[in-house]
Every structure is written in C-alpha cells, then in structure tokens.
Design a protein around this motif. Structure first.
Motif, PDB file in Angstrom:
ATOM      1  N   LYS A 137       0.835  -1.201   0.000  1.00 13.05           N
ATOM      2  CA  LYS A 137       0.000   0.000   0.000  1.00 13.05           C
ATOM      3  C   LYS A 137       0.867   1.248   0.000  1.00 13.05           C
ATOM      4  O   LYS A 137       0.602   2.219  -0.710  1.00 13.05           O
ATOM      5  N   LYS A 138       1.938   1.247   0.790  1.00  8.41           N
ATOM      6  CA  LYS A 138       2.850   2.387   0.851  1.00  8.41           C
ATOM      7  C   LYS A 138       3.589   2.566  -0.472  1.00  8.41           C
ATOM      8  O   LYS A 138       3.832   3.686  -0.919  1.00  8.41           O
ATOM      9  N   LEU A 139       3.956   1.451  -1.087  1.00 11.07           N
ATOM     10  CA  LEU A 139       4.656   1.506  -2.367  1.00 11.07           C
ATOM     11  C   LEU A 139       3.779   2.163  -3.423  1.00 11.07           C
ATOM     12  O   LEU A 139       4.234   2.994  -4.205  1.00 11.07           O
ATOM     13  N   ARG A 140       2.484   1.805  -3.412  1.00 10.25           N
ATOM     14  CA  ARG A 140       1.566   2.372  -4.398  1.00 10.25           C
ATOM     15  C   ARG A 140       1.296   3.853  -4.161  1.00 10.25           C
ATOM     16  O   ARG A 140       0.879   4.574  -5.062  1.00 10.25           O
ATOM     17  N   GLU A 141       1.509   4.309  -2.922  1.00  9.24           N
ATOM     18  CA  GLU A 141       1.273   5.714  -2.599  1.00  9.24           C
ATOM     19  C   GLU A 141       2.526   6.564  -2.767  1.00  9.24           C
ATOM     20  O   GLU A 141       2.577   7.707  -2.357  1.00  9.24           O
ATOM     21  N   GLY A 142       3.562   5.995  -3.386  1.00 12.47           N
ATOM     22  CA  GLY A 142       4.831   6.709  -3.532  1.00 12.47           C
ATOM     23  C   GLY A 142       4.707   7.958  -4.378  1.00 12.47           C
ATOM     24  O   GLY A 142       3.817   8.097  -5.211  1.00 12.47           O
ATOM     25  N   LYS A 143       5.629   8.874  -4.185  1.00 11.55           N
ATOM     26  CA  LYS A 143       5.632  10.157  -4.894  1.00 11.55           C
ATOM     27  C   LYS A 143       6.266  10.001  -6.273  1.00 11.55           C
ATOM     28  O   LYS A 143       7.126  10.778  -6.670  1.00 11.55           O
ATOM     29  N   GLU A 144       5.853   8.985  -6.997  1.00  8.92           N
ATOM     30  CA  GLU A 144       6.383   8.756  -8.327  1.00  8.92           C
ATOM     31  C   GLU A 144       5.333   8.044  -9.142  1.00  8.92           C
ATOM     32  O   GLU A 144       4.529   7.280  -8.623  1.00  8.92           O
ATOM     33  N   GLN A 145       5.305   8.328 -10.419  1.00  7.95           N
ATOM     34  CA  GLN A 145       4.347   7.663 -11.301  1.00  7.95           C
ATOM     35  C   GLN A 145       4.971   7.503 -12.679  1.00  7.95           C
ATOM     36  O   GLN A 145       5.919   8.205 -13.037  1.00  7.95           O
ATOM     37  N   THR A 146       4.427   6.575 -13.428  1.00  9.04           N
ATOM     38  CA  THR A 146       4.857   6.364 -14.806  1.00  9.04           C
ATOM     39  C   THR A 146       3.645   6.500 -15.711  1.00  9.04           C
ATOM     40  O   THR A 146       2.595   5.907 -15.450  1.00  9.04           O
ATOM     41  N   VAL A 147       3.807   7.296 -16.762  1.00  8.04           N
ATOM     42  CA  VAL A 147       2.760   7.447 -17.767  1.00  8.04           C
ATOM     43  C   VAL A 147       3.203   6.689 -19.016  1.00  8.04           C
ATOM     44  O   VAL A 147       4.311   6.893 -19.518  1.00  8.04           O
ATOM     45  N   ILE A 148       2.348   5.807 -19.467  1.00  5.86           N
ATOM     46  CA  ILE A 148       2.617   5.036 -20.685  1.00  5.86           C
ATOM     47  C   ILE A 148       1.834   5.688 -21.818  1.00  5.86           C
ATOM     48  O   ILE A 148       0.610   5.802 -21.745  1.00  5.86           O
ATOM     49  N   VAL A 149       2.546   6.121 -22.845  1.00  6.73           N
ATOM     50  CA  VAL A 149       1.902   6.808 -23.953  1.00  6.73           C
ATOM     51  C   VAL A 149       2.378   6.219 -25.277  1.00  6.73           C
ATOM     52  O   VAL A 149       3.550   5.868 -25.433  1.00  6.73           O
ATOM     53  N   GLU A 150       1.459   6.075 -26.203  1.00 11.36           N
ATOM     54  CA  GLU A 150       1.802   5.640 -27.561  1.00 11.36           C
ATOM     55  C   GLU A 150       1.409   6.740 -28.534  1.00 11.36           C
ATOM     56  O   GLU A 150       0.232   7.130 -28.596  1.00 11.36           O
ATOM     57  N   PHE A 151       2.389   7.257 -29.250  1.00 10.00           N
ATOM     58  CA  PHE A 151       2.144   8.266 -30.270  1.00 10.00           C
ATOM     59  C   PHE A 151       2.033   7.599 -31.644  1.00 10.00           C
ATOM     60  O   PHE A 151       2.279   6.397 -31.789  1.00 10.00           O
ATOM     61  N   ASP A 152       1.699   8.405 -32.616  1.00  5.47           N
ATOM     62  CA  ASP A 152       1.656   7.883 -33.998  1.00  5.47           C
ATOM     63  C   ASP A 152       2.963   8.145 -34.726  1.00  5.47           C
ATOM     64  O   ASP A 152       3.075   7.868 -35.928  1.00  5.47           O
ATOM     65  N   TYR A 153       3.951   8.656 -34.010  1.00 10.17           N
ATOM     66  CA  TYR A 153       5.228   9.000 -34.635  1.00 10.17           C
ATOM     67  C   TYR A 153       6.312   8.954 -33.565  1.00 10.17           C
ATOM     68  O   TYR A 153       6.034   9.147 -32.379  1.00 10.17           O
ATOM     69  N   ARG A 154       7.540   8.700 -33.999  1.00  3.25           N
ATOM     70  CA  ARG A 154       8.641   8.635 -33.035  1.00  3.25           C
ATOM     71  C   ARG A 154       8.976  10.020 -32.497  1.00  3.25           C
ATOM     72  O   ARG A 154       8.963  11.010 -33.221  1.00  3.25           O
ATOM     73  N   VAL A 155       9.307  10.053 -31.178  1.00  2.41           N
ATOM     74  CA  VAL A 155       9.660  11.294 -30.499  1.00  2.41           C
ATOM     75  C   VAL A 155      11.002  11.096 -29.808  1.00  2.41           C
ATOM     76  O   VAL A 155      11.241  10.046 -29.193  1.00  2.41           O
ATOM     77  N   GLU A 156      11.863  12.065 -29.898  1.00  6.30           N
ATOM     78  CA  GLU A 156      13.150  11.981 -29.210  1.00  6.30           C
ATOM     79  C   GLU A 156      12.935  12.051 -27.700  1.00  6.30           C
ATOM     80  O   GLU A 156      12.142  12.863 -27.209  1.00  6.30           O
ATOM     81  N   ASP A 157      13.688  11.204 -26.972  1.00 15.07           N
ATOM     82  CA  ASP A 157      13.563  11.185 -25.512  1.00 15.07           C
ATOM     83  C   ASP A 157      13.813  12.562 -24.909  1.00 15.07           C
ATOM     84  O   ASP A 157      13.169  12.958 -23.925  1.00 15.07           O
ATOM     85  N   ALA A 158      14.757  13.303 -25.483  1.00 18.24           N
ATOM     86  CA  ALA A 158      15.129  14.608 -24.927  1.00 18.24           C
ATOM     87  C   ALA A 158      13.948  15.565 -24.888  1.00 18.24           C
ATOM     88  O   ALA A 158      13.826  16.380 -23.969  1.00 18.24           O
ATOM     89  N   PHE A 159      13.060  15.476 -25.882  1.00 12.02           N
ATOM     90  CA  PHE A 159      11.892  16.352 -25.903  1.00 12.02           C
ATOM     91  C   PHE A 159      10.917  15.983 -24.778  1.00 12.02           C
ATOM     92  O   PHE A 159      10.344  16.852 -24.123  1.00 12.02           O
ATOM     93  N   LEU A 160      10.732  14.682 -24.569  1.00 14.58           N
ATOM     94  CA  LEU A 160       9.819  14.233 -23.513  1.00 14.58           C
ATOM     95  C   LEU A 160      10.368  14.578 -22.131  1.00 14.58           C
ATOM     96  O   LEU A 160       9.600  14.836 -21.195  1.00 14.58           O
ATOM     97  N   LEU A 161      11.685  14.592 -21.990  1.00 16.11           N
ATOM     98  CA  LEU A 161      12.290  14.926 -20.699  1.00 16.11           C
ATOM     99  C   LEU A 161      12.100  16.393 -20.329  1.00 16.11           C
ATOM    100  O   LEU A 161      12.360  16.787 -19.181  1.00 16.11           O
ATOM    101  N   LYS A 162      11.645  17.217 -21.277  1.00 11.92           N
ATOM    102  CA  LYS A 162      11.362  18.620 -20.988  1.00 11.92           C
ATOM    103  C   LYS A 162       9.999  18.811 -20.321  1.00 11.92           C
ATOM    104  O   LYS A 162       9.683  19.910 -19.858  1.00 11.92           O
ATOM    105  N   LEU A 163       9.196  17.733 -20.274  1.00  8.33           N
ATOM    106  CA  LEU A 163       7.915  17.807 -19.568  1.00  8.33           C
ATOM    107  C   LEU A 163       8.157  18.089 -18.084  1.00  8.33           C
ATOM    108  O   LEU A 163       9.166  17.636 -17.521  1.00  8.33           O
TER     109      LEU A 163
END
Length: 297
Positions: free
Chosen positions: A213-239
């Motif tokens: 339960k504590k692990l699930r309440e952690g201050k971290e999350q992962t968003v899984i996204v699928e685009f229709d085109y390739r995106v450079e990691d560096a651009f996504l890291l600017k989020l």
C-alpha cells in the motif's frame, strides 16, 4: 509474531549466503520474499523450515526457536518447495492419505483440503496425469493437511499458464485471510496481486521491506503513452517533473515523473502542441518491478 528472524546469517565456507537478516511477519499477512537468483531466498526458507541450520542468529516460528524445537516448528508450518516432490504413480487421495497418516490427521481433513484447493474435478486421476497447475494444487493441499498456522511457499506459480495463475493466486489470497503466508516468486505481477508486503533481498542482505500500500502511494508515477510517430527522448524529458523516458517498443514510451500529480494532461498537451496523435495513454504508480530493478541491479 508468526515469524521472527533476528540477525540470521548463513555461511557456506567463505561464501555468505545470508548476512545478518532481521525481519518479522505477523498473522494474517501475505509477504512476498523477492530477490535475484542466488540472493539467499531459498536458503532463508530452508532455515525457517529447519531443513538447514543458520550459522548465526535466532529464528522463531510461532514463538518456537527453530534450533531448540525443530519438530514443533515442522508441525506448525506447511511447506511447498520450488520443486514440488510428488509420487506420480499415486492417486491424489491416496497421496494425501499417505501424508495424513504421518501427520495423524482425520480422513475428513483430506476431503476438506481437496475441496479447498479445487482438486475435486481431477480426484480420479494419478498425480502423473495432472497438469502443472493441478500438481501445484496437490502440493498446496499437502502443505495444508495439518492446518498449519504458517505457509512457506517457494515459487508456487512457476510454470503455470494464465488461467492456472489466477486460480492459484486466488487460492493463496483466500488462505492468507486467516494464516501467515511467506512466499518467494520471480513474478512481480503476482506479488502485487497477492501480497500485503514485500521484502527484497540482494546478495544475502535485506534491501527493502515495504507495505505494498505504501509503495503504491509513492511520490512517483509512470505514464505510458503511444504516439503515432517517433519522439526523441530529450523532448519528452522537458515535460514538468519528468525524470526518465524509456522507449519500450515502436512509438510507445514510459515517462517517469517525480510527483503524485496526474501528469497525463501534460502529456496530452505535449502531443497537441507537437501535432501528434495519442493512440494510448495510461498511468501507473511506481511499480514493484522498478523498485526491484533499482535495488538489485
């Protein structure tokens, strides 16, 4: 406490299989005991089941020191080892009756565990005729014969197909409502589905002990996204608050954010601003798998 381990070490010559391990497990509780191959998981389980002695430290099961009264400990635990030892030429009921005679339990108890573990449809078969899933059920039935307070299960879901996994998972979860279950597995999804708590061991030492339960309440999350085109990691890291980006396959990305705020709207805006289409967009909290990789890599 159902299980108490204090400063337990195990040496094989110059090799330290376990180094000063300490933890406690209460009842009822389902605890996942995780670690990479060679981390010391099976050694710890063999010590708790009195199969091997520790080099140092104290371990108790239901308040009984495993070194002072091993027979009493054996009577209070049910053990399913990784390689489930079964007599393949015996019928299911015949095999359980053989072990029931050793434990001196009633014939009714045999019928009770057959029903509890869902063996009734296959009861007319010899064990050698059973699928892997049903053989695991026989092993669990045997471990439950003497109605132990503590169950120790070493890789109970290894080699099962998805349907068998669900059946065994539900069975273990039901057992864990009234008993202590201490289980080892490599399947992280099964731990997250079954366990109340996880202990991670690496190179013979505990590196994490967390409530799920504590692990699930952690201050971290992962968003899984699928685009229709390739995106450079560096651009996504600017989020905002983006920490890691992994291109898992094709145009699918896992973006880890250091925040509990739902970041999917930011990813959506990013796609809109860059004229990208989103084919899927899901969120998950910090996973057990990511924690495992971080602590054992």
């Amino acid at each position: 406490m159902s299980i108490e381990v204090e400063g337990v070490s195990k040496h094989y010559g110059n090799q330290k299989a376990l180094n000063n391990i300490t933890f406690k497990v209460d009842k009822p509780e389902i605890v996942g005991f995780l670690g990479p191959n060679g981390a010391g998981k099976s050694t710890m389980m063999k010590i708790l089941t009195t199969y091997v002695n520790s080099t140092n430290g104290v371990a108790k099961v239901n308040g009984v020191d495993i070194n002072e009264n091993s027979q009493s400990v054996q009577q209070s635990i049910g053990y399913l080892p990784e390689h489930n030892p079964l007599y393949l030429d015996m019928y299911i009921r015949e095999y359980l009756a053989f072990n029931a005679n050793i434990y001196k339990v009633s014939k009714q108890r045999i019928e009770d565990v057959i029903a509890l573990t869902g063996l009734t449809p296959e009861i007319h078969k010899k064990i050698g005729q059973l699928s892997k899933g049903y053989r695991q059920r026989v092993g669990l039935a045997n471990a439950l014969l003497h109605d132990p307070e503590v169950l120790i299960l070493d890789e109970p879901t290894t080699g099962l197909d998805p349907n068998q996994l669900i059946d065994i998972r539900n069975l273990i979860k039901n057992i864990g409502k009234t008993k202590t279950v201490f289980l080892s597995t490599h399947i992280m999804q099964e731990v997250e589905a079954m366990c109340d708590r996880v202990i991670i061991i690496n190179k013979g030492e505990i590196v994490a002990d967390k409530k799920l339960k504590k692990l699930r309440e952690g201050k971290e999350q992962t968003v899984i996204v699928e685009f229709d085109y390739r995106v450079e990691d560096a651009f996504l890291l600017k989020l905002p608050k983006a920490e890691r980006v992994v291109n898992t396959y094709d145009f699918v990305y896992e973006i880890t954010f250091k925040t509990s705020e739902d970041m999917r709207s930011y990813v959506f805006d990013f796609a809109h601003d860059n004229q990208l289409k989103i084919l899927q967009l899901n969120q998950k909290n910090a996973s057990l798998e990511s924690l495992f990789r971080e602590l054992t890599s």
